[in-house]
Design a protein around this motif. Sequence first.
Motif, mmCIF file in Angstrom:
data_model
loop_
_atom_site.group_PDB
_atom_site.id
_atom_site.type_symbol
_atom_site.label_atom_id
_atom_site.label_comp_id
_atom_site.label_asym_id
_atom_site.label_seq_id
_atom_site.Cartn_x
_atom_site.Cartn_y
_atom_site.Cartn_z
ATOM 1 N N LEU A 214 35.520 -4.642 151.320
ATOM 2 C CA LEU A 214 34.284 -5.051 151.995
ATOM 3 C C LEU A 214 33.700 -3.964 152.887
ATOM 4 C CD1 LEU A 214 32.279 -7.349 152.556
ATOM 5 C CD2 LEU A 214 33.798 -8.121 154.386
ATOM 6 N N ILE A 215 34.547 -3.123 153.469
ATOM 7 C CA ILE A 215 34.065 -2.167 154.473
ATOM 8 C C ILE A 215 34.397 -0.713 154.118
ATOM 9 C CG2 ILE A 215 34.202 -1.479 156.898
ATOM 10 C CD1 ILE A 215 34.937 -4.402 157.552
ATOM 11 N N ILE A 216 35.683 -0.420 153.963
ATOM 12 C CA ILE A 216 36.117 0.979 153.910
ATOM 13 C C ILE A 216 35.638 1.691 152.642
ATOM 14 C CG2 ILE A 216 38.117 2.512 153.906
ATOM 15 C CD1 ILE A 216 39.593 0.352 155.560
ATOM 16 N N ILE A 217 35.911 1.129 151.466
ATOM 17 C CA ILE A 217 35.517 1.794 150.217
ATOM 18 C C ILE A 217 33.999 1.841 150.053
ATOM 19 C CG2 ILE A 217 35.827 1.907 147.715
ATOM 20 C CD1 ILE A 217 38.458 0.400 148.057
ATOM 21 N N PRO A 218 33.249 0.764 150.371
ATOM 22 C CA PRO A 218 31.779 0.874 150.290
ATOM 23 C C PRO A 218 31.202 1.985 151.166
ATOM 24 C CG PRO A 218 32.408 -1.423 150.387
ATOM 25 C CD PRO A 218 33.658 -0.620 150.628
ATOM 26 N N ILE A 219 31.746 2.168 152.364
ATOM 27 C CA ILE A 219 31.287 3.275 153.214
ATOM 28 C C ILE A 219 31.593 4.604 152.540
ATOM 29 C CG2 ILE A 219 31.643 4.466 155.408
ATOM 30 C CD1 ILE A 219 32.086 1.760 156.710
ATOM 31 N N ALA A 220 32.767 4.696 151.929
ATOM 32 C CA ALA A 220 33.154 5.929 151.224
ATOM 33 C C ALA A 220 32.194 6.221 150.072
ATOM 34 C CB ALA A 220 34.587 5.809 150.708
ATOM 35 N N THR A 221 31.835 5.209 149.295
ATOM 36 C CA THR A 221 30.907 5.427 148.167
ATOM 37 C C THR A 221 29.523 5.826 148.674
ATOM 38 O OG1 THR A 221 30.249 3.079 148.018
ATOM 39 C CG2 THR A 221 32.163 3.772 146.732
ATOM 40 N N PHE A 222 29.123 5.258 149.804
ATOM 41 C CA PHE A 222 27.830 5.619 150.405
ATOM 42 C C PHE A 222 27.833 7.079 150.835
ATOM 43 C CE2 PHE A 222 25.309 6.134 154.305
ATOM 44 C CZ PHE A 222 24.043 5.826 153.813
ATOM 45 N N LEU A 223 28.899 7.510 151.494
ATOM 46 C CA LEU A 223 28.991 8.889 151.968
ATOM 47 C C LEU A 223 29.028 9.886 150.810
ATOM 48 C CD1 LEU A 223 31.536 8.480 154.912
ATOM 49 C CD2 LEU A 223 29.065 8.833 155.071
ATOM 50 N N CYS A 287 35.976 10.904 130.691
ATOM 51 C CA CYS A 287 37.062 11.595 131.391
ATOM 52 C C CYS A 287 36.655 11.978 132.815
ATOM 53 C CB CYS A 287 37.463 12.840 130.603
ATOM 54 S SG CYS A 287 39.035 13.545 131.118
ATOM 55 N N GLU A 288 35.387 12.379 132.994
ATOM 56 C CA GLU A 288 34.908 12.798 134.314
ATOM 57 C C GLU A 288 34.933 11.661 135.330
ATOM 58 O OE1 GLU A 288 34.279 15.913 135.255
ATOM 59 O OE2 GLU A 288 34.902 16.517 133.237
ATOM 60 N N ASP A 289 34.983 10.415 134.853
ATOM 61 C CA ASP A 289 35.025 9.273 135.766
ATOM 62 C C ASP A 289 36.316 9.259 136.589
ATOM 63 O OD1 ASP A 289 32.548 8.334 134.958
ATOM 64 O OD2 ASP A 289 33.389 7.082 133.364
ATOM 65 N N ILE A 290 37.372 9.854 136.054
ATOM 66 C CA ILE A 290 38.625 9.948 136.815
ATOM 67 C C ILE A 290 38.387 10.779 138.074
ATOM 68 C CG2 ILE A 290 41.002 10.821 136.820
ATOM 69 C CD1 ILE A 290 41.138 10.230 133.832
ATOM 70 N N LYS A 291 37.614 11.853 137.949
ATOM 71 C CA LYS A 291 37.320 12.695 139.109
ATOM 72 C C LYS A 291 36.469 11.944 140.132
ATOM 73 C CE LYS A 291 36.800 17.121 138.827
ATOM 74 N NZ LYS A 291 36.276 18.487 138.533
ATOM 75 N N LYS A 292 35.594 11.071 139.663
ATOM 76 C CA LYS A 292 34.798 10.260 140.588
ATOM 77 C C LYS A 292 35.711 9.314 141.380
ATOM 78 C CE LYS A 292 30.628 10.353 137.710
ATOM 79 N NZ LYS A 292 29.670 9.560 136.903
ATOM 80 N N CYS A 293 36.663 8.716 140.682
ATOM 81 C CA CYS A 293 37.648 7.856 141.354
ATOM 82 C C CYS A 293 38.431 8.659 142.387
ATOM 83 C CB CYS A 293 38.618 7.260 140.328
ATOM 84 S SG CYS A 293 38.190 5.614 139.778
ATOM 85 N N TYR A 294 38.812 9.849 142.002
ATOM 86 C CA TYR A 294 39.568 10.764 142.869
ATOM 87 C C TYR A 294 38.799 11.019 144.169
ATOM 88 C CZ TYR A 294 41.492 15.422 144.130
ATOM 89 O OH TYR A 294 42.029 16.514 144.774
ATOM 90 N N LYS A 295 37.511 11.293 144.044
ATOM 91 C CA LYS A 295 36.679 11.556 145.217
ATOM 92 C C LYS A 295 36.547 10.318 146.105
ATOM 93 C CE LYS A 295 33.922 15.178 142.987
ATOM 94 N NZ LYS A 295 32.564 15.543 142.482
ATOM 95 N N ILE A 296 36.342 9.158 145.484
ATOM 96 C CA ILE A 296 36.232 7.916 146.259
ATOM 97 C C ILE A 296 37.522 7.649 147.016
ATOM 98 C CG2 ILE A 296 35.954 5.405 146.131
ATOM 99 C CD1 ILE A 296 34.164 5.826 143.693
ATOM 100 N N MET A 297 38.649 7.858 146.350
ATOM 101 C CA MET A 297 39.947 7.593 146.963
ATOM 102 C C MET A 297 40.180 8.487 148.183
ATOM 103 S SD MET A 297 43.277 8.997 147.068
ATOM 104 C CE MET A 297 43.253 10.090 145.642
ATOM 105 N N PHE A 298 39.857 9.772 148.065
ATOM 106 C CA PHE A 298 40.037 10.685 149.196
ATOM 107 C C PHE A 298 39.107 10.314 150.355
ATOM 108 C CE2 PHE A 298 42.689 13.567 146.782
ATOM 109 C CZ PHE A 298 43.433 14.188 147.774
ATOM 110 N N MET A 299 37.844 10.015 150.041
ATOM 111 C CA MET A 299 36.915 9.636 151.095
ATOM 112 C C MET A 299 37.335 8.319 151.728
ATOM 113 S SD MET A 299 34.339 10.488 152.899
ATOM 114 C CE MET A 299 33.517 11.815 152.020
#
Length: 315
Positions: A214-223, A287-299
């Motif tokens: 609800l909060i943490i991951i949505p903020i990460a995707t926004f950033l 395959c590039e979607d894995i890198k998108k997940c990677y970025k979201i996870m770190f943020m």
Amino acid sequence: MSIILKIWIAYLLDLILGDPYWFPHPVRFIGKYITFIENKIYSLKNKKVWGGVLAFTVILSTVVLSYYIARMSEFLEIFFLYTTLATKSLGAEGIKVYKILKSGDLQKAQKELSYLVSRDTGEMDEVQVVRSTMETIAENSVDGIIAPMFYAFLGSFILIDGVSMALPLAMGYKAVNTLDSMVGYKNDKYIDFGMVSAKVDDFFNFIPARLSGLIIIPIATFLLGMGIKKPLKIFFRDRKNHSSPNSGHPEAVFAGAIGVQFGGKTKYFGKYFEKPTIGDKLKEFQCEDIKKCYKIMFMTSFVGIVLFTAFIKLV
């Protein structure tokens, strides 16, 4: 040294060091402890009761031992706090599958993925390997990052004889999570014996999963410039489309941000299951979607520690 500073140092150590393969990680010892007790009591009657004894013994032992470790030394406390986090290692495992897929070696990618998930990977095509890798990164962004971080900060409010409960609660959570990953399966062997471990894991992930979704991951995707409207829409619509009461929450936000659809036909222990879908299939997995997940996870890890710190400072 304040406990908040210790948690930040532990977080930075995790980003820098990760979990080297040669390193005798505490979770491995928890796993061996679980196996030792399981071998002693699994044959006993009333597997639900003895499975509960296993869970209680492992969690309590971990919390008590962690308390005395924190009492012994600030440096040990920081070191063990670092081992509760898995940001770099989770990202590294996902990127490893990504690189293997980019090299064109599907069989090797299937094998590498098998170390990360409980599902059968041997017959997966590239799309299924990508989807499964993304799903495990999304789910473990809670299990491996936000949940232990949450319990470390929660423990910072509690002092017992001058010792912060940050490490005991964070390590206690890791024991809970390890129990679930080892015996919390709904197969013939563990449906009864692992019931308590699975339920305890559901309980301890309840708040972190919802905070993340609800909060943490949505903020990460926004950033990251992926927007916030679509991830939240999918979160509210699809977060319950999962056999787990918690895993659907982070998966829904990841799926909404990237525009893919998780779930569908999946093979576990030789049997196919049709998992409920999460997200809208705006495009096929790439395959590039894995890198998108990677970025979201770190943020997500960064947003999480910043928000938890800010909350502690405000209270």
